[in-house]
Design a protein around this motif. Sequence first.
Motif, PDB file in Angstrom:
ATOM      1  N   UNK A  44      52.372  22.138  21.757  1.00  0.00           N
ATOM      2  CA  UNK A  44      51.070  21.513  21.505  1.00  0.00           C
ATOM      3  C   UNK A  44      50.082  22.475  20.853  1.00  0.00           C
ATOM      4  N   UNK A  45      50.364  23.757  20.867  1.00  0.00           N
ATOM      5  CA  UNK A  45      49.518  24.731  20.172  1.00  0.00           C
ATOM      6  C   UNK A  45      49.510  24.427  18.672  1.00  0.00           C
ATOM      7  N   UNK A  46      50.640  23.951  18.157  1.00  0.00           N
ATOM      8  CA  UNK A  46      50.775  23.709  16.723  1.00  0.00           C
ATOM      9  C   UNK A  46      50.261  22.337  16.317  1.00  0.00           C
ATOM     10  N   UNK A  47      50.621  21.307  17.067  1.00  0.00           N
ATOM     11  CA  UNK A  47      50.150  19.954  16.764  1.00  0.00           C
ATOM     12  C   UNK A  47      50.602  18.999  17.868  1.00  0.00           C
ATOM     13  N   UNK A  48      50.000  17.809  17.880  1.00  0.00           N
ATOM     14  CA  UNK A  48      50.415  16.777  18.835  1.00  0.00           C
ATOM     15  C   UNK A  48      51.874  16.401  18.607  1.00  0.00           C
ATOM     16  N   UNK A  49      52.246  16.273  17.341  1.00  0.00           N
ATOM     17  CA  UNK A  49      53.612  15.861  17.007  1.00  0.00           C
ATOM     18  C   UNK A  49      54.629  16.920  17.439  1.00  0.00           C
ATOM     19  N   UNK A  50      54.345  18.181  17.137  1.00  0.00           N
ATOM     20  CA  UNK A  50      55.252  19.265  17.519  1.00  0.00           C
ATOM     21  C   UNK A  50      55.339  19.385  19.034  1.00  0.00           C
ATOM     22  N   UNK A  51      54.206  19.235  19.701  1.00  0.00           N
ATOM     23  CA  UNK A  51      54.187  19.316  21.151  1.00  0.00           C
ATOM     24  C   UNK A  51      54.987  18.205  21.802  1.00  0.00           C
ATOM     25  N   UNK A  52      54.809  16.988  21.317  1.00  0.00           N
ATOM     26  CA  UNK A  52      55.559  15.858  21.867  1.00  0.00           C
ATOM     27  C   UNK A  52      57.052  16.056  21.625  1.00  0.00           C
ATOM     28  N   UNK A  53      57.408  16.548  20.451  1.00  0.00           N
ATOM     29  CA  UNK A  53      58.819  16.742  20.122  1.00  0.00           C
ATOM     30  C   UNK A  53      59.457  17.782  21.040  1.00  0.00           C
ATOM     31  N   UNK A  54      58.804  18.947  21.196  1.00  0.00           N
ATOM     32  CA  UNK A  54      59.393  19.995  22.036  1.00  0.00           C
ATOM     33  C   UNK A  54      59.405  19.584  23.508  1.00  0.00           C
ATOM     34  N   UNK A 104      50.864  10.668  19.666  1.00  0.00           N
ATOM     35  CA  UNK A 104      49.427  10.491  19.467  1.00  0.00           C
ATOM     36  C   UNK A 104      48.576  11.188  20.526  1.00  0.00           C
ATOM     37  N   UNK A 105      49.150  11.413  21.733  1.00  0.00           N
ATOM     38  CA  UNK A 105      48.366  12.017  22.807  1.00  0.00           C
ATOM     39  C   UNK A 105      49.287  12.490  23.921  1.00  0.00           C
ATOM     40  N   UNK A 106      48.965  13.625  24.519  1.00  0.00           N
ATOM     41  CA  UNK A 106      49.749  14.136  25.651  1.00  0.00           C
ATOM     42  C   UNK A 106      49.707  13.149  26.815  1.00  0.00           C
ATOM     43  N   UNK A 107      48.597  12.438  26.960  1.00  0.00           N
ATOM     44  CA  UNK A 107      48.433  11.501  28.067  1.00  0.00           C
ATOM     45  C   UNK A 107      49.201  10.199  27.871  1.00  0.00           C
ATOM     46  N   UNK A 108      49.672   9.917  26.682  1.00  0.00           N
ATOM     47  CA  UNK A 108      50.373   8.674  26.380  1.00  0.00           C
ATOM     48  C   UNK A 108      51.878   8.895  26.547  1.00  0.00           C
ATOM     49  N   UNK A 109      52.464   8.343  27.633  1.00  0.00           N
ATOM     50  CA  UNK A 109      53.881   8.561  27.925  1.00  0.00           C
ATOM     51  C   UNK A 109      54.626   7.232  27.992  1.00  0.00           C
TER      52      UNK A 109
END
Length: 119
Positions: A44-54, A104-109
């Motif tokens: 998530x340091x890099x982006x929402x998309x990268x964070x969700x993927x990892x 789109x958001x860390x909170x959206x699972x």
Amino acid sequence: MKTVLQLEYAALLLLGTFAFAATGWSWWWFLGLFFLPDLSMFGYIFSQKAGAWTYNLFHHLGLAVIVYFAGKYFSSTELELAGIILFSHSAFDRLLGYGLKYSDSFQNTHLGRIGKNRA
């Protein structure tokens, strides 16, 4: 439905714990490595998309099973342990309501919204 899912994930966590007990590794390894998959949130340091993927990669039950069976196939107790830790941790997170993340958001699972602003 929420209770049924929580019971299912509790059973999966129990399965992971039994699998670990069968390895012969010291329980300190289980406790010490249990939260290691959460380091994937650094994406998530890099982006929402990268964070969700990892995050999703290291919290995917299917990947955990593949890693475990790769350890069995290659006679690698370290890979078996990694698979068990990934599996157990992911089941624990799901038991608490932390599902796989949407980009789109860390909170959206996939289990619904988490956090203070769930609405």
